[in-house]
Design a protein around this motif. Structure first.
Motif, mmCIF file in Angstrom:
data_model
loop_
_atom_site.group_PDB
_atom_site.id
_atom_site.type_symbol
_atom_site.label_atom_id
_atom_site.label_comp_id
_atom_site.label_asym_id
_atom_site.label_seq_id
_atom_site.Cartn_x
_atom_site.Cartn_y
_atom_site.Cartn_z
ATOM 1 N N ILE A 1 0.841 -1.236 0.168
ATOM 2 C CA ILE A 1 0.054 -0.018 0.048
ATOM 3 C C ILE A 1 0.863 1.306 0.060
ATOM 4 N N GLN A 2 2.126 1.093 -0.102
ATOM 5 C CA GLN A 2 2.952 2.207 -0.182
ATOM 6 C C GLN A 2 3.075 2.588 -1.673
ATOM 7 N N ASP A 3 2.751 1.685 -2.484
ATOM 8 C CA ASP A 3 3.001 1.949 -3.881
ATOM 9 C C ASP A 3 1.930 2.577 -4.365
ATOM 10 N N GLU A 4 1.950 4.009 -4.908
ATOM 11 C CA GLU A 4 1.080 4.767 -5.330
ATOM 12 C C GLU A 4 0.113 4.235 -6.328
ATOM 13 N N THR A 5 0.778 3.647 -7.409
ATOM 14 C CA THR A 5 0.270 3.070 -8.423
ATOM 15 C C THR A 5 -0.621 1.840 -8.260
ATOM 16 N N GLN A 6 -0.308 1.166 -7.224
ATOM 17 C CA GLN A 6 -1.023 -0.139 -6.857
ATOM 18 C C GLN A 6 -2.260 0.407 -6.188
ATOM 19 N N LYS B 1 2.838 -5.369 -11.711
ATOM 20 C CA LYS B 1 2.335 -4.975 -13.283
ATOM 21 C C LYS B 1 1.428 -4.062 -13.220
ATOM 22 N N SER B 2 1.072 -3.482 -11.962
ATOM 23 C CA SER B 2 -0.065 -2.561 -11.904
ATOM 24 C C SER B 2 0.040 -1.451 -12.768
ATOM 25 N N ASN B 3 1.387 -1.054 -13.057
ATOM 26 C CA ASN B 3 1.670 0.209 -13.834
ATOM 27 C C ASN B 3 1.171 -0.269 -15.457
ATOM 28 N N GLU B 4 1.226 -1.602 -15.831
ATOM 29 C CA GLU B 4 0.588 -1.840 -17.137
ATOM 30 C C GLU B 4 -0.912 -2.203 -17.212
ATOM 31 N N GLY B 5 -1.547 -1.889 -15.875
ATOM 32 C CA GLY B 5 -2.763 -2.345 -15.638
ATOM 33 C C GLY B 5 -3.167 -3.670 -15.812
ATOM 34 N N ILE B 6 -2.127 -4.497 -15.316
ATOM 35 C CA ILE B 6 -2.327 -5.666 -15.488
ATOM 36 C C ILE B 6 -2.529 -6.228 -13.894
ATOM 37 N N VAL B 7 -3.570 -7.163 -13.460
ATOM 38 C CA VAL B 7 -3.822 -7.622 -12.285
ATOM 39 C C VAL B 7 -3.579 -9.331 -12.268
ATOM 40 N N GLU B 8 -3.463 -9.895 -11.172
ATOM 41 C CA GLU B 8 -3.413 -11.412 -11.210
ATOM 42 C C GLU B 8 -4.779 -11.897 -10.369
ATOM 43 N N TYR B 9 -5.265 -12.837 -11.404
ATOM 44 C CA TYR B 9 -6.506 -13.325 -11.091
ATOM 45 C C TYR B 9 -6.388 -14.697 -10.453
ATOM 46 N N LYS B 10 -6.978 -14.962 -9.247
ATOM 47 C CA LYS B 10 -6.716 -16.487 -8.796
ATOM 48 C C LYS B 10 -8.012 -17.171 -7.987
ATOM 49 N N ARG C 1 -9.848 -19.594 -5.597
ATOM 50 C CA ARG C 1 -9.405 -20.012 -4.350
ATOM 51 C C ARG C 1 -9.101 -21.737 -4.659
ATOM 52 N N THR C 2 -9.850 -22.174 -5.543
ATOM 53 C CA THR C 2 -10.040 -23.606 -5.651
ATOM 54 C C THR C 2 -8.683 -23.912 -6.388
ATOM 55 N N SER C 3 -7.929 -23.045 -7.284
ATOM 56 C CA SER C 3 -6.999 -23.521 -8.188
ATOM 57 C C SER C 3 -5.589 -22.901 -7.454
ATOM 58 N N SER C 4 -4.654 -23.753 -8.092
ATOM 59 C CA SER C 4 -3.149 -23.203 -7.323
ATOM 60 C C SER C 4 -2.673 -22.007 -8.159
ATOM 61 N N GLU C 5 -2.897 -21.852 -9.441
ATOM 62 C CA GLU C 5 -1.964 -20.905 -10.257
ATOM 63 C C GLU C 5 -2.880 -19.722 -10.531
ATOM 64 N N SER C 6 -2.123 -18.615 -10.701
ATOM 65 C CA SER C 6 -2.725 -17.308 -10.877
ATOM 66 C C SER C 6 -2.502 -16.848 -12.260
ATOM 67 N N VAL C 7 -3.538 -16.017 -12.862
ATOM 68 C CA VAL C 7 -3.533 -15.954 -14.226
ATOM 69 C C VAL C 7 -3.558 -14.246 -14.431
ATOM 70 N N GLU C 8 -2.538 -13.540 -15.340
ATOM 71 C CA GLU C 8 -2.437 -12.333 -15.573
ATOM 72 C C GLU C 8 -3.476 -11.675 -16.463
ATOM 73 N N MET C 9 -4.297 -10.875 -16.303
ATOM 74 C CA MET C 9 -5.127 -10.188 -17.240
ATOM 75 C C MET C 9 -5.331 -8.754 -16.804
ATOM 76 N N THR C 10 -5.916 -8.210 -18.088
ATOM 77 C CA THR C 10 -6.329 -6.747 -17.701
ATOM 78 C C THR C 10 -7.464 -6.428 -16.642
ATOM 79 N N VAL C 11 -7.709 -4.992 -16.332
ATOM 80 C CA VAL C 11 -8.733 -5.099 -15.390
ATOM 81 C C VAL C 11 -10.028 -5.383 -15.889
ATOM 82 N N ALA C 12 -10.252 -5.051 -17.275
ATOM 83 C CA ALA C 12 -11.430 -5.352 -18.083
ATOM 84 C C ALA C 12 -11.671 -6.826 -17.942
#
Ligand code: 9G3
Length: 569
Positions: A481-486, A534-543, A545-556
């Protein structure tokens, strides 16, 4: 909601007193806290889950035409005296006196209260059939509260009561409630079986079914056939009655007493004599409503005390102690047998079919062999007095019965006029004839259901809520939460989701990422969105709870993923 200011006291260490997984996880996850044995506070996220479950129950009960009301917890003792139940329940019924020394009970259930209410408010059969229900706190002073909300002393129940002018009307309400329960438990994501059950203490004249959540922590045993739909509580289950193959060639051999010094148990007899448990006639002595009664069953079977009670129409039944046995039978416990007993003897079907059995001789250190039921002792009172065994034949299709552990989360009963008789609840029927109301009652253990869901939906890291009852739909986690972009991206996404009506918990605490992820796993919200590097590229990690891996994707894309399950709504 912002996690920084929410009361979610997660714990790393496992609470020592908790045994069941659900109990451990609901404490560690910050869902409940104990106040006293069997008495809990639902913390904010625990209360949110409870309200989700209640919402599903209300929707389905209302859809079935039931009317919600709320009855008091404080019940005048007179009602329980009229129904003749005040004396039946011991310390489990919490009793108190008001300031004028009038006696009350804290409601463990509401048959008496609701029957008196309908008696005094329904005057014509035209208002029937009628079903009322409540979601209310019940009080039962359990001797051994355990497993957290699974067996509490103060707990939430949805209890419904139906009133009809005749039995076919009750039958259709019962069927409707049965189907409603199926919808409720299915919507909660529960794996369950509806099983034939025993009416137990509530009595009543008709059939009754229990809804069992399948779980190894369950106290009940479900007997089910893998092929056909047969399913019953072990208390009630029956097998295809085995027909004894061979006649008894040794029936002309007289029975004979022989010394068996110190050999008392079935196992000792099997080892010492090299005989099978199936060839042993095990005789036990019970006290039924104060009277001693003997029962003979096959050595490899267990007595089913509920089947005995129903056959005897007894209110109470418990094993006799050694001294009572000595007095009643004239012989010592451990060497009891069916021959020459001075008390009534019940004989289970399978014991009656033993050809040359071994039994106690009612004399210390002696048994009898070549015992022929019907010749050496009376089989006048023969019946089904035993538990079925796993692997026996299904009574409907003769496939092999299997046993499962179950948690009783629902119970539906046909009561008949048991309470309307006692409390004189009647109304004029179409012909103007005064008729006692025909009742049914239908319970769901709401707080117990919450725990049963956790028992079925968890892993080592924590709870994995089904979306339908999760405290929130999305756990939004900015890594730093120190990171302004995030923070900026997290706030933007938070507002977007909230505006779309999505329930979001944002972890805005100043904690290390590892702490946030461990807490997120514990709390068990179905979707996790991480705002990281990767928040500066507008990318978030979607995970999920029932799977072990995260998927990177745009906010949209993330928003689209989240809305997908609700697309049909
Ligand atoms: C009591 C106490 C404990 C009890 C009862 C009475 C269980 C009692 C059976 C029921 C039957 C149904 C309506 C909803 C569905 C279940 N434990 N039962 O009657 F006084 Cl201390 O509650 N009631």
């Amino acid at each position: 909601m912002r996690q920084r200011s929410m009361l979610i006291p997660t714990l790393r260490e496992i609470p020592a007193e908790a045994e069941a997984a659900s109990h451990k996880l609901m404490i560690r996850g910050g869902f409940i806290r104990p106040l006293a044995a069997g008495i809990y506070t639902y913390l904010p996220i625990g209360w949110r889950v409870l309200r989700k479950i209640e919402h599903i129950i209300r929707e389905e009960m209302d859809r079935a035409g039931a009317q919600e009301l709320l009855m008091p917890a404080m019940q005048p003792a007179e009602l329980w005296k009229q129904s003749e139940r005040y004396g039946v329940y011991g310390p489990e019924l919490i009793r108190l006196h008001d300031r004028n020394q009038r006696e009350f009970a804290l409601g463990p259930t509401h048959e008496e209260v609701v029957t008196a209410l309908i008696r005094d408010t329904v005057s014509s059969y035209r208002s029937l059939p009628m079903t009322v229900y409540q979601i209310q706190t019940k009080f039962r002073d359990e001797r051994r509260p355990r497993f957290g909300l699974l067996r509490g002393r103060e707990f939430m129940m949805k209890d419904a009561y139906s009133f009809a002018i005749d039995w076919e009307s009750l039958d259709s309400t019962y069927q409707s409630m049965y189907e409603t329960y199926h919808r409720i438990f299915t919507r909660c994501g529960l794996h369950f079986r509806a099983v034939e059950a025993d009416a137990g203490s509530i009595g009543g004249e008709g059939e009754t079914h229990e809804f069992m959540a399948l779980s190894d922590i369950g106290e009940d045993t479900v007997v089910a056939c893998p092929s056909c739909g047969y399913a019953a509580n072990l208390e009630k289950a029956v097998a295809l009655q085995q027909k004894q193959e061979s006649a008894s060639p040794s029936s002309n051999v007289l029975c004979e007493k022989f010394a068996t010094p110190g050999i008392k148990t079935i196992e000792q007899l099997v080892h010492a004599l090299g005989i099978k448990a199936e060839a042993i006639i095990k005789t036990l002595v019970y006290i039924a409503d104060g009277q001693p009664i003997a029962i003979a069953i096959r050595g490899d079977h267990e007595v089913n005390e509920l089947k005995m009670m129903h056959w005897l129409r007894a209110e109470s039944l418990e094993l006799a102690d050694e001294q009572t046995i000595q007095q009643a039978v004239g012989g010592p416990a451990g060497f009891i047998g069916p021959i020459g007993l001075p008390i009534k003897l019940l004989v289970d079907h399978s014991a009656a079919q033993i050809t040359a059995g071994t039994a106690g001789a009612n004399t210390t250190d002696y048994h009898v062999r070549n015992v022929v039921p019907g010749r050496d002792f009376s089989i006048e009172h023969v019946g089904d007095f035993r538990n079925v065994k796993e692997g026996e034949s299904c009574p409907q299709c003769s496939d092999r019965l299997k046993f499962y552990r179950g948690i009783e989360v629902g119970h539906v009963f046909k009561l008949g006029t048991k309470y309307s008789d006692k409390l004189k609840a009647e109304t004029a029927d179409a012909a103007g004839q005064q008729t006692k109301l025909i009742m049914g009652c239908y319970g769901i253990g709401v707080s117990r259901l919450l725990s049963a869901i956790v028992e079925q939906y968890h892993d080592e890291q924590g709870i994995r809520w089904p979306a339908s009852v999760a405290p929130f739909q999305v756990h939004l986690i900015p890594v730093s939460i120190q990171d302004e972009t995030q923070i900026h991206l997290a706030e933007t996404l938070y507002q977007k989701l909230i505006n779309l009506g999505i329930e979001v918990l944002m972890d805005d605490r100043e904690e290390r990422p590892g702490v946030k992820f461990k807490d997120a796993d514990l709390i068990g919200i179905p979707i996790r969105l991480v705002i990281g590097k990767k928040s500066n590229e507008g990318i978030v990690e979607y995970k999920s709870r029932t799977s072990s891996e995260s998927v990177e994707m745009t906010v949209a894309e993330a928003i689209e993923h989240i809305l997908k399950p609700f697309a049909h709504e």
